[in-house]
Design a protein around this motif. Sequence first.
Motif, mmCIF file in Angstrom:
data_model
loop_
_atom_site.group_PDB
_atom_site.id
_atom_site.type_symbol
_atom_site.label_atom_id
_atom_site.label_comp_id
_atom_site.label_asym_id
_atom_site.label_seq_id
_atom_site.Cartn_x
_atom_site.Cartn_y
_atom_site.Cartn_z
ATOM 1 N N ASP A 470 0.817 -1.202 0.000
ATOM 2 C CA ASP A 470 0.000 0.000 0.000
ATOM 3 C C ASP A 470 0.858 1.261 0.000
ATOM 4 O O ASP A 470 0.482 2.280 -0.594
ATOM 5 C CB ASP A 470 -0.924 0.015 1.221
ATOM 6 C CG ASP A 470 -2.032 -1.028 1.125
ATOM 7 O OD1 ASP A 470 -2.194 -1.620 0.043
ATOM 8 O OD2 ASP A 470 -2.723 -1.253 2.142
ATOM 9 N N ALA A 498 -9.620 4.582 2.234
ATOM 10 C CA ALA A 498 -10.302 3.308 2.459
ATOM 11 C C ALA A 498 -9.483 2.136 1.944
ATOM 12 O O ALA A 498 -9.469 1.056 2.549
ATOM 13 C CB ALA A 498 -11.672 3.337 1.775
ATOM 14 N N ASN A 500 -6.438 1.684 2.079
ATOM 15 C CA ASN A 500 -5.327 1.364 2.972
ATOM 16 C C ASN A 500 -5.785 0.744 4.284
ATOM 17 O O ASN A 500 -4.957 0.526 5.178
ATOM 18 C CB ASN A 500 -4.498 2.622 3.267
ATOM 19 C CG ASN A 500 -3.684 3.062 2.069
ATOM 20 O OD1 ASN A 500 -3.461 2.292 1.137
ATOM 21 N ND2 ASN A 500 -3.234 4.316 2.070
ATOM 22 N N GLU A 501 -7.080 0.471 4.418
ATOM 23 C CA GLU A 501 -7.609 -0.138 5.645
ATOM 24 C C GLU A 501 -7.071 0.585 6.883
ATOM 25 O O GLU A 501 -6.190 0.089 7.587
ATOM 26 C CB GLU A 501 -7.243 -1.623 5.712
ATOM 27 C CG GLU A 501 -7.832 -2.459 4.582
ATOM 28 C CD GLU A 501 -7.312 -3.884 4.607
ATOM 29 O OE1 GLU A 501 -8.080 -4.776 5.000
ATOM 30 O OE2 GLU A 501 -6.137 -4.095 4.237
ATOM 31 N N ASP A 503 -7.671 1.152 10.011
ATOM 32 C CA ASP A 503 -7.490 0.522 11.324
ATOM 33 C C ASP A 503 -6.312 -0.448 11.305
ATOM 34 O O ASP A 503 -5.476 -0.444 12.220
ATOM 35 C CB ASP A 503 -8.769 -0.197 11.749
ATOM 36 C CG ASP A 503 -9.911 0.766 12.057
ATOM 37 O OD1 ASP A 503 -9.627 1.956 12.298
ATOM 38 O OD2 ASP A 503 -11.079 0.333 12.039
ATOM 39 N N ARG A 504 -6.276 -1.306 10.301
ATOM 40 C CA ARG A 504 -5.151 -2.239 10.196
ATOM 41 C C ARG A 504 -3.845 -1.478 10.021
ATOM 42 O O ARG A 504 -2.819 -1.796 10.645
ATOM 43 C CB ARG A 504 -5.344 -3.182 9.010
ATOM 44 C CG ARG A 504 -4.126 -4.094 8.769
ATOM 45 C CD ARG A 504 -4.159 -4.776 7.420
ATOM 46 N NE ARG A 504 -4.229 -3.836 6.320
ATOM 47 C CZ ARG A 504 -3.157 -3.186 5.827
ATOM 48 N NH1 ARG A 504 -1.960 -3.356 6.363
ATOM 49 N NH2 ARG A 504 -3.302 -2.356 4.817
ATOM 50 N N TRP A 580 -9.547 -5.548 -4.837
ATOM 51 C CA TRP A 580 -10.416 -4.573 -4.182
ATOM 52 C C TRP A 580 -10.840 -3.498 -5.161
ATOM 53 O O TRP A 580 -10.061 -3.067 -6.011
ATOM 54 C CB TRP A 580 -9.677 -3.937 -3.007
ATOM 55 C CG TRP A 580 -10.381 -2.752 -2.410
ATOM 56 C CD1 TRP A 580 -11.451 -2.774 -1.555
ATOM 57 C CD2 TRP A 580 -10.070 -1.367 -2.626
ATOM 58 N NE1 TRP A 580 -11.829 -1.498 -1.219
ATOM 59 C CE2 TRP A 580 -10.998 -0.607 -1.851
ATOM 60 C CE3 TRP A 580 -9.109 -0.694 -3.365
ATOM 61 C CZ2 TRP A 580 -10.979 0.786 -1.828
ATOM 62 C CZ3 TRP A 580 -9.094 0.699 -3.350
ATOM 63 C CH2 TRP A 580 -10.015 1.425 -2.579
ATOM 64 N N HIS A 621 -7.678 -7.116 0.283
ATOM 65 C CA HIS A 621 -8.263 -6.042 1.083
ATOM 66 C C HIS A 621 -9.383 -6.617 1.949
ATOM 67 O O HIS A 621 -10.254 -7.345 1.475
ATOM 68 C CB HIS A 621 -8.820 -4.966 0.154
ATOM 69 C CG HIS A 621 -9.342 -3.753 0.861
ATOM 70 N ND1 HIS A 621 -10.611 -3.680 1.386
ATOM 71 C CD2 HIS A 621 -8.765 -2.545 1.118
ATOM 72 C CE1 HIS A 621 -10.797 -2.496 1.932
ATOM 73 N NE2 HIS A 621 -9.692 -1.778 1.776
ATOM 74 N N GLY A 622 -9.326 -6.314 3.237
ATOM 75 C CA GLY A 622 -10.352 -6.783 4.160
ATOM 76 C C GLY A 622 -10.288 -8.258 4.481
ATOM 77 O O GLY A 622 -11.186 -8.790 5.135
#
Length: 722
Positions: A470, A498, A500-501, A503-504, A580, A621-622
């Motif tokens: 990322d 979004a 780059n997620e 929280d993670r 994604w 992703h996710g």
Amino acid sequence: MDGNDIPAGGKCPVMHGGNTALANSGISWWPKSLKLEILAQNDTKSDPMGLDFDYRKEVQKLDVDALKKDLTALMTDSQEWWPADWGHYGGLMIRLAWHAAGSYRMGDGRGGAGTGNIRFAPLNSWPDNASLDKARRLLWPIKKKYGNALSWADLIVLSGTVAYESMGLKTFGFGYGRADIWGPEIDINWGNDTQLLAESDQRVEDVTNPDTMYNPLAASHMGLIYVNPEGVNGNPDPALTAKYVRTTFARMAMNDEETAALTVGGHTVGKCHGFDAEIGPAPEGADIAEAGLGWHNPGFKNTANTAHTSGLEGAWTTNPTKWDNGYLDLLFGYEWEVKKSRAGAWQWEPIDIAEEHKVPDATDPSIKHNPIMTDADMAMKVDPIYREICERFHKDPEYLSDTFARAWFKLTHRDMGPKANYFGPDVPAEDLIWQDPIPAGPTGYDVAAVKAKIADSGLSVSDMVATAWDSARTFRNSDKRGGANGARIRLAPQKDWAGNEPDRLARVLGVLEGIAADTGASVADVIVLAGNVGVEQAAKAGGFEIEVPFTPGRGDATDAMTDAESFDVLEPMADGYRNWMKADFAVSPEEMLLDRTQLMGLTAPQMTALVGGMRVLGTNHGGTKHGVFTDREGTLSNDFFVNLTDMANSWVPTGKNMFELRDRKSGTVKWTATSVDLVFGSNSILRAYAEVYAQDDSREKFVKDFVAAWVKVMDADRFDVA
């Protein structure tokens, strides 16, 4: 008659068009087939310089002083075959440099002067670039003299800069380093207009609102660099034109002050040419006897005042070969009315102008003409924001000169990326925010110790690889922006994207930033090293001991070094490598994968290796399992390709771009997939690559190819060590 028979006479036994025109090739028969030509832009086979040629090194041998003297002399060396206006080629060379740079658009970083693309179609034959073929021919003796130490791309931009200097402007500087390309940039979408200079409604949803122009396009018409000089759709209306000017220049990364300065400064010198509307075809459509020139003008009498370019006719200032404040003196000093030029184009002319303010004829100075303004010029007077800026320029000529010099420098260097790509004695010392400055990073730390701490950190392979990816995937080879250097993934706006997620990302960065602080390494280096550690661990799990190549020295940018707003355009809307998409788009996920791949400078085989590897490493992703065709996730293996090509499996659509891979005999669902996964089995070219990696003897080859492609992405923005 047999289909292979050739009649005895009357037919040419050679294929017409099929060898040269893609539209006539077999691929056009199947329009749904994914077209990989966009990735051929990275091919080196057509480069006559060879793989060992490095322009960055070659240009440092250039005799800059001698070159600038030669260019300055050229400005007043008028040639009979294309005579200079008032004996000075400055206006022509400025227009050449401007129109080379002016094709840049910030949305995807494509276009611009950085590759010398104006030498090729379609730019060499755009109506807006009429007569610029003559400018390039005038420059040829200089290019011939300095050879490989001077690219066409550098020479074209330099010619405009030297032209300004020869007419009295103190320029801001110049950076060499633009390497030439050797064919049209087939990766650029210039628009879907059905014809050149088609009306704006072919690329604008609402003609009254230029902000509805389709991204990433910037120009209002196919074939123009900016806006129609006669007005929107050829109808004079300075207020509406002002809106188009603002949108167009904003999409080229210019604010209102820079836009006004460029308009004023660009039209302080030179003139428009509109002798005769009857001209021949552009270079790409001209007869072979034209020898690559175009726009043949039957009325041209080898005099400057009989040349034809745009159809508008006249100069903006009383002294068109001198840098002065004459443009604003006339713009604000007179009322203007719209008239037709002698070639029939709409233009603005002053009412009751004093004789001393008229413009000498470009050939016969005893003849005087009215100055002119385009609709875009009148926008500077009509639009309240532009007018306020221009009134400040009018009161303070030094302010105008400095603002224009900086804006000209930005215009002609915007697509070169960071200052590490600039060479030569005239590179400004000042760091500019739009250059995305990055401080030099530390190199003396213990790389092995950093890797050991990362390995003991508890981060998963997926965490490490996805974060490094990322950080690096934002790189755009088009304008050399983005990438892992600078670690801007930890700054706004990237930390909140979004894709780059967040929280993670925050969790992983919290660990990696601590390791950087403990070891003296930059966060940027630690992010990349973490990805490398993840790849090494995954390869080891698959039975291969490897060490991913790494070069320390990345720096950490700060918020103060980051123009956050300009980084918004780098946000990925889709990433096929991590399977994604942010939303549904008009183009397919596969096409968006190709676009991302081309921007990163990757080839089709490199894309194939990376996608297959990223899937089995579990970097979706996710955490989705689409395309994870393996029962040993986290191991770098060729399982993706093995199972993709296994005829024991069938593919069953389950929704838009979604599929299940089922066992043919039992019907049991084994895996899920997206169209980005299955295209590597359905497209004939990509399947050929996939089959290579699926072979029993390709397990090691796949790992090596994945690592090589991975390193290319991680190092794409390391201009400091290139």
